[in-house]
Design a protein around this motif. Sequence first.
Motif, short mmCIF file in Angstrom:
data_model
loop_
_atom_site.label_atom_id
_atom_site.label_comp_id
_atom_site.label_asym_id
_atom_site.label_seq_id
_atom_site.Cartn_x
_atom_site.Cartn_y
_atom_site.Cartn_z
N ARG A 203 -40.97 -11.30 9.08
CA ARG A 203 -41.25 -11.91 10.40
C ARG A 203 -40.37 -11.66 11.27
O ARG A 203 -38.99 -11.39 10.95
N PHE A 204 -40.78 -11.79 12.68
CA PHE A 204 -39.76 -11.48 13.79
C PHE A 204 -38.99 -12.77 13.80
O PHE A 204 -39.53 -13.93 14.05
N HIS A 205 -37.59 -12.91 13.62
CA HIS A 205 -36.90 -14.16 13.69
C HIS A 205 -36.73 -14.41 15.00
O HIS A 205 -35.95 -13.56 15.67
N PRO A 206 -36.87 -15.55 15.58
CA PRO A 206 -36.89 -16.02 16.83
C PRO A 206 -35.54 -15.81 17.30
O PRO A 206 -35.18 -15.92 18.59
N VAL A 207 -34.36 -16.31 16.58
CA VAL A 207 -33.09 -16.45 16.99
C VAL A 207 -32.47 -15.41 16.80
O VAL A 207 -31.63 -14.87 17.90
#
Length: 429
Positions: free
Chosen positions: A272-276
């Motif tokens: 998944r695309f890590h938001p941080v």
Amino acid sequence: MKKNKKKSAIYAITAALTLSACFVLFQLNRHDDLANTRQEESLIEKPIKKYGYDIDFYKIEERTIEKNQFLSEILTNAGVNYSDIHNLAENSKEVFDVRNLRAGKKYAIVRDSCLSPEALVYVPSVYKYVKYNLKNRLNAEIVEKPIATCIESGSGTLNSSLWNTMIDNNMPPALISKMEDALAWSIDFYHTQVDDEYRLIYEREYIDGEAVGVGKLLGAYYKNYANEYYAVYYDHEHYSGYYDLEGRPTKKPFLKAPVKFSRISSKFSLSRFHPVLKRRKAHFGTDYAAAYGTPIFSVANGVVTRVSYTKANGRFVKIKHDKTYQTQYLHMSRFAEGIKVGMHVKQGQTIGYIGSSGLATGPHVCFRFWKNGKQVNHLKENFPPAEPMPEDELDAFFTYRDKMINLLDLVCNTPVSIMTDSESETSEP
Ligand SMILES: [Zn+2]
């Protein structure tokens, strides 16, 4: 050998418990007729065979492979010519490469009645042997040995730790963890006490008369200062496992989420695309978003194994529920008061509060579910049902349960053996 999993041996058992003070014959079966068939079968005289060879017709020389001893030497000594040895080695590569023969393992040279070499048998483990045919075919085959499942019982009164007592009582160690598995949700095995009592009925697996393993734990009884507990293993289409006397699974289900009034803000994902971090990364947890300060609770009973802080996880708590499952709760704003390692927590007990400590964009708990040391998606796990078994199955269960209770009540202080059950796998329709 194929194991009939569904309706395994356990229901076709004629169990004769030899007790120190008493002798009782018991039927612990759903299909009484099977036991009778088996008794008749056992009256027919069978030739004695070893490695599949009738010992009246074959001579079997058993030895152990010595250090630096190779197949060529063993077979040359046995009178096999070099070209046959070469062909055998070539032909058997796929089945069991002769280079895998190990020093210290047993082997046997089988000779026919004219004493010419018929086969080399190599025994890599108690469960199987490799038969190298030395005549005609010059090939190899692996033969799995038949496992006889016997029903045994054991009991004891704790005079030290549970582990030490069970070892002193000659219980196989594998059984200790099976008992814990059966009863861990009702009994706190970290705090067993002297004078606690246990009784067990279980399958023991034998090959050639030698105990090689423990099968299913069929029934368990445990008594401590507070109460008496039973677990009965039962095969049922919805859940095969341990049930209590009312027909409820002894393992309690896990709560679906560790916070009330939350929503899943990020699912378990292998990428998944890590938001941080702003890159793709596996997410081995399920994020539940909720307001700052919302209580986070343990999804099941257990023992706290970590109360810690790391840069990525922030404040987190990890809990061990049984020997299989652990859960972990990340990004807390603070821990619940008094939470510390070694502490017992109950299902639903608050262990901390929602926050965004560590690598987090907003208030949420990253809930991680560990199964046998690996993180899994708890929403896809197959946990015991919360409901008891269906009404129409209960009568059959109660009948079986009562027989099991009777047997458990009769288990006295010394381990005893019960009749074997080696044929039952093939007896099921
Ligand atoms: Zn997360």
